[in-house]
Design a protein around this motif. Structure first.
Motif: not given
Length: 423
Positions: A347-371
């Motif tokens: 569960k911890q691994e999944s949460e860490e992986k999801a967090e890392q993936q979210t961080e990667a998405l947040e770095k995409l230019e022009g993409i809102s938090d909602k999307n």
């Protein structure tokens, strides 16, 4: 003549009892006669000795060559001497001069006796070696009669054997006079007889004990597929049944443990896990981790034989075992690299992986938090895969229109390009 008859009878008895050919002993006697005579007159004499194989009569001759002028009387005879013996007397002929064997037969008899005794001992050693060689892999019973530098010397009756320190179980103690069971792992020839090496730590001991206690194994109804062992701690035994009506594990355990208990007692309390063998790798791995209960087994790579096992949080320590010995034995038994994880860890691994993936998405230019939230919930978190999607793929998500979808895909491609350039 009676004594000579007795000689042949004695030789025939030796041949029967000791498996030494009569001809070989007669050859020894002949050599002994020749040797004894040479001790009397010197080594530079050409002597031939023969024992009649029918009567046992002994005869010896000195061989000489007929020459015109004798220079070496030990090897040469004159024409006149050859004539007196009534033998061929032309120059170069060979004459046989009979010897009185009584003069040196006593010495010959003593020499022959010593050699015969030696041959009998050699024959007995060879016979015993062959006998012990056939017993390699079998269990033997013996009595400890000496302990030297922690090596245990065991009396097996006909011969002795050694239980070296390397083949002992660390928690077992031995005393002189103690009865012991062990498996023969090696037999070598040496001067004193067969050098027999025993083991109490070998997996063969576990196999043979099950063969003795479980009739179905002896009769090949149930087979032992593999045995792995941490001597003194735990053994894992994989078994398979060739009869659908026979449960292999139940057959080995016996009613109320009647069959497995004597084996555990013989191994001084060593734990034994009986594992039903399966061609289904996931099922086999799950069973091999006994006594732990497994939730799931994921085969990560068939080629590299890597598997990930999920267990409940309270089962993790049991699955891994003390110093990792349970999972190590399971891996050895199945031939797979096993990575054990608890539900909490996963569960911890999944949460860490999801967090890392979210961080990667947040770095995409022009993409809102909602999307970004919509993409994470839908599982579209891998930038590489996101860049390969079509507009139609993304517009299936609620709240994502064609323009937004195109914008997300372009942002993902741009992010990958930046990554490649920076590398």
């Amino acid at each position: 003549m009676a004594e000579k008859g007795e000689l042949l009878m004695a030789l025939e008895q030796i041949e029967k009892d000791k498996k030494i050919k009569k001809e070989d002993i007669l050859s020894v006697i002949e050599n002994a006669l020749m040797s004894a005579y040479k001790k009397h007159v010197g080594k530079n004499v050409n002597v031939v000795a023969k024992v009649d194989t029918d009567t046992g009569n002994m005869a010896a001759y000195v061989l000489k060559t007929v020459v015109k002028d004798v220079t070496n009387p030990l090897l040469e005879a004159s024409v006149q001497e050859a004539k007196k013996l009534g033998q061929p007397h032309e120059i170069g002929a060979e004459v046989k001069i009979p010897l009185d064997t009584q003069d040196f037969s006593r010495i010959a008899a003593q020499t022959a006796k010593q050699v015969i005794v030696q041959k009998i001992r050699e024959s007995e050693r060879d016979s015993l070696f062959d006998e012990m060689k056939e017993k390699v892999g079998q269990i033997v019973n013996g009595v400890i009669y000496r302990i030297a530098n922690k090596n245990v010397i065991v009396d097996l009756g006909k011969t002795e054997a050694i239980l070296p320190v390397s083949e002992q179980v660390f928690r077992e103690k031995f005393t002189v006079g103690q009865h012991i069971r062990a498996v023969i792992i090696k037999v070598e020839k040496n001067i004193k007889g067969p050098g027999t090496v025993l083991s109490r730590a070998s997996t063969e001991l576990v196999k043979r004990l099950f063969e003795l206690e479980v009739p179905e194994i002896y009769e090949k109804v149930v087979d032992i597929v593999n045995v792995v062992r941490d001597p003194g701690m735990r053994s894992k035994v994989a078994v398979i049944s060739h009869n659908p009506k026979v449960d292999p594990v139940g057959a080995c355990v016996g009613i109320k443990g009647a069959r497995v208990k004597p084996i555990i007692d013989e191994l001084r309390g060593e734990r034994i896990d009986l594992i039903p063998y399966s061609v289904d790798a996931a099922r086999y791995i799950s069973a091999a981790l006994a006594p732990a209960k497994v939730i799931t087994v994921v085969l990560i790579s068939q080629e590299d034989k890597k598997a990930e096992v999920l267990v409940a949080d309270d089962m993790l320590s049991l699955a891994i075992g003390k110093n990792g010995h349970n999972v190590r034995l399971a891996a050895k038994l199945t031939g797979w690299h096993i990575d054990v994880k608890s539900e909490g860890q996963k569960k911890q691994e999944s949460e860490e992986k999801a967090e890392q993936q979210t961080e990667a998405l947040e770095k995409l230019e022009g993409i809102s938090d909602k999307n970004i939230e919509i993409l994470v919930k839908a599982g579209f978190t891998n930038i590489e895969k996101l860049a390969q999607l079509t507009i139609d793929d993304l517009t299936t998500l609620p709240g994502i229109g064609p323009k937004t979808a195109e914008k997300i895909i372009e942002a993902a491609k741009k992010s990958l390009t930046k990554t490649v350039i920076s590398e």
